[in-house]
Design a protein around this motif. Structure first.
Motif, PDB file in Angstrom:
ATOM      1  N   GLU A  56       0.801  -1.219   0.000  1.00 46.25           N
ATOM      2  CA  GLU A  56       0.000   0.000   0.000  1.00 46.25           C
ATOM      3  C   GLU A  56       0.837   1.274   0.000  1.00 46.25           C
ATOM      4  O   GLU A  56       0.292   2.373   0.013  1.00 46.25           O
ATOM      5  N   LEU A  57       2.161   1.111   0.007  1.00 48.71           N
ATOM      6  CA  LEU A  57       3.042   2.272   0.151  1.00 48.71           C
ATOM      7  C   LEU A  57       2.790   3.327  -0.925  1.00 48.71           C
ATOM      8  O   LEU A  57       2.638   4.514  -0.634  1.00 48.71           O
ATOM      9  N   ASP A  58       2.747   2.914  -2.203  1.00 46.89           N
ATOM     10  CA  ASP A  58       2.550   3.871  -3.299  1.00 46.89           C
ATOM     11  C   ASP A  58       1.208   4.588  -3.174  1.00 46.89           C
ATOM     12  O   ASP A  58       1.112   5.797  -3.423  1.00 46.89           O
ATOM     13  N   TYR A  59       0.189   3.820  -2.769  1.00 49.59           N
ATOM     14  CA  TYR A  59      -1.148   4.412  -2.623  1.00 49.59           C
ATOM     15  C   TYR A  59      -1.157   5.442  -1.502  1.00 49.59           C
ATOM     16  O   TYR A  59      -1.693   6.555  -1.655  1.00 49.59           O
ATOM     17  N   ASP A  73       0.641  12.962  -0.828  1.00 52.25           N
ATOM     18  CA  ASP A  73       1.133  14.040  -1.696  1.00 52.25           C
ATOM     19  C   ASP A  73      -0.011  14.936  -2.144  1.00 52.25           C
ATOM     20  O   ASP A  73       0.130  16.170  -2.215  1.00 52.25           O
ATOM     21  N   GLU A  74      -1.151  14.323  -2.456  1.00 47.56           N
ATOM     22  CA  GLU A  74      -2.304  15.090  -2.901  1.00 47.56           C
ATOM     23  C   GLU A  74      -2.806  16.028  -1.804  1.00 47.56           C
ATOM     24  O   GLU A  74      -3.066  17.214  -2.050  1.00 47.56           O
ATOM     25  N   LYS A 114       1.813   6.894   8.956  1.00 47.77           N
ATOM     26  CA  LYS A 114       1.948   5.555   8.355  1.00 47.77           C
ATOM     27  C   LYS A 114       3.197   5.469   7.493  1.00 47.77           C
ATOM     28  O   LYS A 114       3.930   4.478   7.533  1.00 47.77           O
ATOM     29  N   LEU A 115       3.428   6.504   6.719  1.00 43.98           N
ATOM     30  CA  LEU A 115       4.612   6.515   5.861  1.00 43.98           C
ATOM     31  C   LEU A 115       5.893   6.500   6.683  1.00 43.98           C
ATOM     32  O   LEU A 115       6.860   5.793   6.345  1.00 43.98           O
ATOM     33  N   LEU A 116       5.872   7.279   7.793  1.00 45.97           N
ATOM     34  CA  LEU A 116       7.051   7.275   8.673  1.00 45.97           C
ATOM     35  C   LEU A 116       7.263   5.904   9.295  1.00 45.97           C
ATOM     36  O   LEU A 116       8.405   5.425   9.416  1.00 45.97           O
ATOM     37  N   ALA A 117       6.138   5.260   9.697  1.00 48.59           N
ATOM     38  CA  ALA A 117       6.235   3.923  10.301  1.00 48.59           C
ATOM     39  C   ALA A 117       6.786   2.923   9.311  1.00 48.59           C
ATOM     40  O   ALA A 117       7.621   2.072   9.657  1.00 48.59           O
ATOM     41  N   ILE A 118       6.313   3.006   8.068  1.00 53.95           N
ATOM     42  CA  ILE A 118       6.805   2.079   7.036  1.00 53.95           C
ATOM     43  C   ILE A 118       8.287   2.311   6.783  1.00 53.95           C
ATOM     44  O   ILE A 118       9.078   1.363   6.706  1.00 53.95           O
TER      45      ILE A 118
END
Length: 553
Positions: free
Chosen positions: A185-188, A194-195, A331-335
């Motif tokens: 799901e990273l790209d999503y 970003d949006e 979430k992005l930071l966690a990933i």
């Protein structure tokens, strides 16, 4: 131990009080006299469910109450866990109303049956031929070994380290699964973030823009109204301000004749000043108000973006969009930081496994040292109760490499043979009901020497034995009672003669009712009761003499 049992309005019992001895208590009586009724009443305060209605008088409630001395059982933690008032002298009460409703109390605090049953299991161990099945469970067999090995502290240390290891391992597995899903799901997540981040969201922005939008869309109407109001105040032929000036002059002209007029003139003057100020602001607002098509277009585009993002993400405000953006960032930071978390958790799992294995090996070693002692002592007791060829072997075997359970790193089996030439097998497969009862008696006798066991109730486990064997079983019970309270229901005079206290259950007719009662026998009563058990309702002199000999031991 159980000090006193009170029974009121239960089955054939109107009201009964039994004060037990701290040692061996024998209960005898003819079949059907009410021994099972007393056991049924006792089971109610141990948390068993009330099957059917048990009322001597159907119009009154049934009350069973037990007074226990629990000072030696270390139950403070249990009472604290369930927010109960602890006392060394604890009272358990069970009430059943005529309509079938049941209530239970521990020291007057209401409890449910689950808690009552848990407490009851730590106070009284009811042992019958039907209860011998537990002898083949690993839980019971480990309990026996740990009691003799005095390894409960080691067991607790291992259990805590095992639980800590399992928890860390579970957290690691959950993190791996989360990372695995997150990678997909990273790209999503990144696109959504970003949006939202690119939208430069500002709290309360939407309300401000909507207000500006309404003003710009209605600029002409606003300008027209402001202009009209301004003209009415000062630019028309008969302007409000002009008329107020004339009114003020008229009032001032009569103020020398009418003192009240001076105050009215001052008030009109104040109003005139305020309205001049209002007229000036109306003029400024009218001059500043104009239709800016460019600004309106920008506001419409911005609001369209905000509305579109809210609809897309199923939210109702910019603030919720900001929260979603922040959650996505987390979430992005966690990933992105999951590799560090994985390394930390993997190291933690390895360390906790090391501690758990160390404690497990210490526990296993302590258990292994006492296996022969346990088997030897139990065999010696079985020899004394008429099982001279009985052989018990306790087998402790390690689990597969790296495997652990809450009980340790071993499996345990009690292998048994009751007769010569009989192969050792799991104990429940080769022992009869009577033999299992004697094996359990031998085990409890051994464990009682090393642990503060609860009161034990032997409910007619002497079925199938007689003569010298019965005498030896009675002696074992007598020895067992040196370390704990024992209550035994028996039909055998050899066993009944061993009690420190002897109770007889009997029926009697009163008016139009039959009731069950119980009495503690004195020495003369015991001689008579045991003689009747030997030879019948009208005992012979020989039976009485034999009874006296049995009581003398």
């Amino acid at each position: 131990m159980l000090d006193t049992l009170h029974i009121k309005n239960y089955a054939l019992i109107d009201a009964l009080e039994i004060q037990f001895d701290k040692g061996l208590n024998m209960i005898t009586g003819e079949t059907g006299a009410g021994k099972s009724i007393i056991m049924g009443a006792l089971s109610l305060i141990l948390g068993n469910r009330a099957e059917g209605k048990h009322f001597f008088d159907p119009s009154k409630k049934c009350v069973i109450e037990g007074e226990f001395n629990i000072g030696a059982y270390q139950l403070n933690g249990f009472f604290e866990q369930y927010d109960l008032d602890y006392a060394d002298h604890t009272i358990i009460r069970r009430e059943i109303t005529p309509d079938g409703k049941s209530r239970a109390f521990v020291n007057d605090s209401p409890v449910n049956l689950v808690i009552l049953k848990q407490l009851g299991e730590q106070l009284i161990d009811v042992h019958s031929q039907h209860a011998t099945l537990q002898i083949n469970t690993e839980e019971f067999q480990f309990l026996v070994v740990d009691s003799v090995a005095d390894s409960f502290a080691l067991k607790q240390s291992y259990k805590e380290s095992y639980i800590a290891y399992k928890k860390a391992k579970r957290e690691l597995e959950e993190l791996k699964e989360t990372v695995k899903k997150a990678a997909v799901e990273l790209d999503y997540f990144q696109f959504q973030f970003d949006e939202l981040d690119g939208a430069k969201l500002v709290p309360d922005e939407q309300g401000t823009l909507e207000q500006q939008q309404r003003q710009l869309e209605n600029a002409e109407d606003i300008k027209r109204a402001l202009n009209a109001a301004s003209r009415l105040l000062e630019n028309e032929d008969i302007a409000v301000l002009t008329q107020l000036k004339d009114a003020m002059s008229q009032i001032e002209g009569i103020s020398s004749f009418l003192p009240e007029a001076a105050d009215l003139a001052a008030r009109v003057k104040s109003t005139l000043i305020e309205l001049k100020d209002v007229a000036a602001e109306l003029t400024l607002l009218e001059e500043d108000t104009h239709l800016d098509e460019g600004t309106l277009l920008e506001i419409n585009e911005r609001l369209s973006l905000l509305y579109s993002l809210q609809k897309k993400h199923h939210v109702d405000s910019v603030e919720e969009l900001i929260q979603l953006r922040d959650d996505l960032e987390a979430k992005l930071l966690a990933i992105n930081s999951s590799d560090e978390q994985l390394e930390r958790l993997e190291a933690e799992v390895i360390e906790k496994l090391k501690v758990a294995l160390h404690n497990a090996k210490a526990l296993s070693s302590a258990r292994g040292l006492v296996l022969d002692t346990i088997a030897g002592e139990i065999q010696n007791t079985l020899l004394n109760v008429g099982m001279p060829n009985a052989v018990l072997q306790i087998v402790l075997e390690p689990l597969k490499e790296g495997e652990m359970r809450e009980s340790g790193i071993d499996t345990i089996q009690f292998l048994f043979s009751a007769n010569k030439g009989q192969a050792l097998q799991s104990i429940h497969r080769v022992a009869s009901g009577g033999e299992l009862s004697r094996v359990m008696l031998a085990i409890k006798s051994l464990v009682a020497k090393t642990s503060a066991l609860p009161t034990i109730v032997f409910d007619e486990i002497d079925t199938g034995i007689s003569g010298e064997v019965a005498l030896r079983v009675g002696e074992v019970m007598e020895n067992l009672a040196e370390n704990m309270q024992v209550i035994a229901i028996s039909h055998l005079p050899q066993i009944a003669s061993k009690g420190a206290a002897h109770f007889k259950v009997y029926k009697e007719d009163k008016a139009d009712r039959t009731i069950s009662n119980i009495v503690r026998l004195d020495q003369t009563g015991r001689v008579k009761e045991i003689a009747q058990m030997l030879s019948g309702a009208n005992p012979t002199d020989a039976a009485l003499e034999h009874a006296e000999l049995l009581l003398k031991g």
